[in-house]
Design an enzyme around this catalytic site. Structure first.
Site, PDB file in Angstrom:
ATOM      1  N   LYS A   1      36.242  57.760  19.106  1.00  8.38           N
ATOM      2  CA  LYS A   1      36.522  58.993  19.610  1.00  8.38           C
ATOM      3  C   LYS A   1      35.396  59.909  19.586  1.00  8.38           C
ATOM      4  O   LYS A   1      34.726  60.167  18.879  1.00  8.38           O
ATOM      5  CB  LYS A   1      37.780  59.721  18.681  1.00  8.38           C
ATOM      6  CG  LYS A   1      38.359  61.149  19.288  1.00  8.38           C
ATOM      7  CD  LYS A   1      39.290  61.732  18.228  1.00  8.38           C
ATOM      8  CE  LYS A   1      39.853  62.868  18.868  1.00  8.38           C
ATOM      9  NZ  LYS A   1      40.938  63.772  17.810  1.00  8.38           N
TER      10      LYS A   1
ATOM     11  N   LYS B   1      38.697  56.957  22.954  1.00 10.76           N
ATOM     12  CA  LYS B   1      39.037  58.221  23.682  1.00 10.76           C
ATOM     13  C   LYS B   1      37.832  59.223  23.764  1.00 10.76           C
ATOM     14  O   LYS B   1      37.023  59.431  23.005  1.00 10.76           O
ATOM     15  CB  LYS B   1      40.284  59.126  22.534  1.00 10.76           C
ATOM     16  CG  LYS B   1      40.569  60.330  22.986  1.00 10.76           C
ATOM     17  CD  LYS B   1      41.268  60.921  21.837  1.00 10.76           C
ATOM     18  CE  LYS B   1      42.124  62.096  22.158  1.00 10.76           C
ATOM     19  NZ  LYS B   1      42.833  63.027  21.309  1.00 10.76           N
TER      20      LYS B   1
END
Length: 330
Positions: A200, A254
């Site tokens: 992420k 992400k």
């Protein structure tokens, strides 16, 4: 080796039936996870200004969204709470409340649909903290790793007890996957999956999401001490390797489209289920582009989702899930 004109690659593209026959990548509703935002109240639908077409839903209306997803063939919902400001504290203790928004939403979906749909729950403290960070902070504003992990364990057990099928830690604290896995194993939740937000990034694409969960105006500082540097790829592979070793069943990258190279590298390196999150900023760009006449909305939605599958994704978290499923189903 044959060459033109013996080889004409356009032959197989000349008709629709042939294009379908030779298609390498297929997108179905079963590839989609639908993120939903939960808010307090009864009969409440609150449109989110920076996310055109996306709303927050009160718990009593979440069940209808779940039934809609089942009817469309979407296998899983991802839940995110918009915790009331009065319940946001420095220590994020509302995350541990068995009657919080997240837990009530999980139960409402399970009561309505049972095992016909999966429920994936976000594990991080930013929807619960008064400072908007994903964990506990010290006096200098630094997010504390191990103290935060202790709270994340309690948050995970709380959600699992409410009926969550997949725990998705999005906080990026070191060691939290192993700690959560051990806690789930020791608390009769051995079959609860962990989808680790393993790679992420500290991205500029998260703004509308922070509006949706009410944390944008609260955030003090940034998240660069725990979310990844967008410049780094090798580090992503190390993060994924660690999370898999600690017990993650699947991993997530992400944001999505700007990081398809990471998706491909993770898939090639580990051959495990890899998911991507088409985040709020990506969604909003498609919506605004379509509204400005820069492209056909339906075509933009399907092409971008197909790109995730082509890059190696097992599935995609996308706010376009319901719309895309309707397009696919015809």
């Amino acid at each position: 080796m044959s060459a033109y004109p013996a080889i004409r690659l356009r032959r197989t593209r000349a008709s629709a039936w042939s294009r379908a026959l030779h298609r390498e990548t297929v997108l179905t509703p079963a590839d989609l996870i639908w993120p939903l935002f939960v808010t307090e109240g009864q009969g409440v639908e609150e449109p989110i200004g920076s996310l055109p077409g996306v709303s927050r839903w009160s718990v009593d209306l979440i069940a209808a969204r779940a039934r809609e997803a089942v009817a469309l063939g979407i296998p899983c919902l991802a839940l995110f709470p918009n915790t009331p400001p009065a319940l946001r504290t420095d220590d994020g203790k509302e995350a541990l409340n068995p009657d919080n928004l997240m837990c009530r939403a999980i139960k409402a979906i399970k009561d309505a649909c049972g095992d016909d749909i999966g429920v994936l729950t976000d594990v991080a403290l930013d929807p619960y903290t008064s400072h908007g960070q994903d964990g506990l902070v010290d006096g200098a504003g630094y997010v504390l790793n191990d103290a935060t992990v202790d709270v994340l364990i309690g948050q995970s057990l709380n959600q699992a007890a409410a009926g969550a099928d997949v725990i998705a830690p999005s906080d990026m604290m070191d060691g939290r996957i192993g700690a959560i896995r051990e806690a789930l194993e020791g608390s009769s939740h051995a079959n609860v999956q962990i989808m680790a937000y393993a790679a992420k990034y500290a991205s500029a694409f998260y703004g509308p999401f922070r509006d949706a969960v009410g944390s944008r105006g609260l955030l003090k500082g940034d998240k660069k001490t725990y979310q990844m540097d967008p410049a780094n790829a090798e580090e992503a592979l190390r993060e994924v390797e660690l999370d898999l070793a600690e017990g993650a069943d699947s991993v997530m990258v992400k944001p999505g489209l700007p990081y398809l190279d990471i998706v491909r590298r993770v898939k090639d390196a580990f051959e495990v289920p890899v998911f991507a999150y088409q985040v709020s900023g990506e969604y909003a760009m498609i919506e605004h582009a379509a509204a400005a006449g820069a492209g056909d909305r339906d075509a933009l939605v399907l092409e971008t989702l197909l790109a995730f599958k082509r890059a190696g994704c097992s599935g995609v978290l996308t706010y376009h899930a319901a719309h895309a499923a309707r397009l696919i189903n015809g």
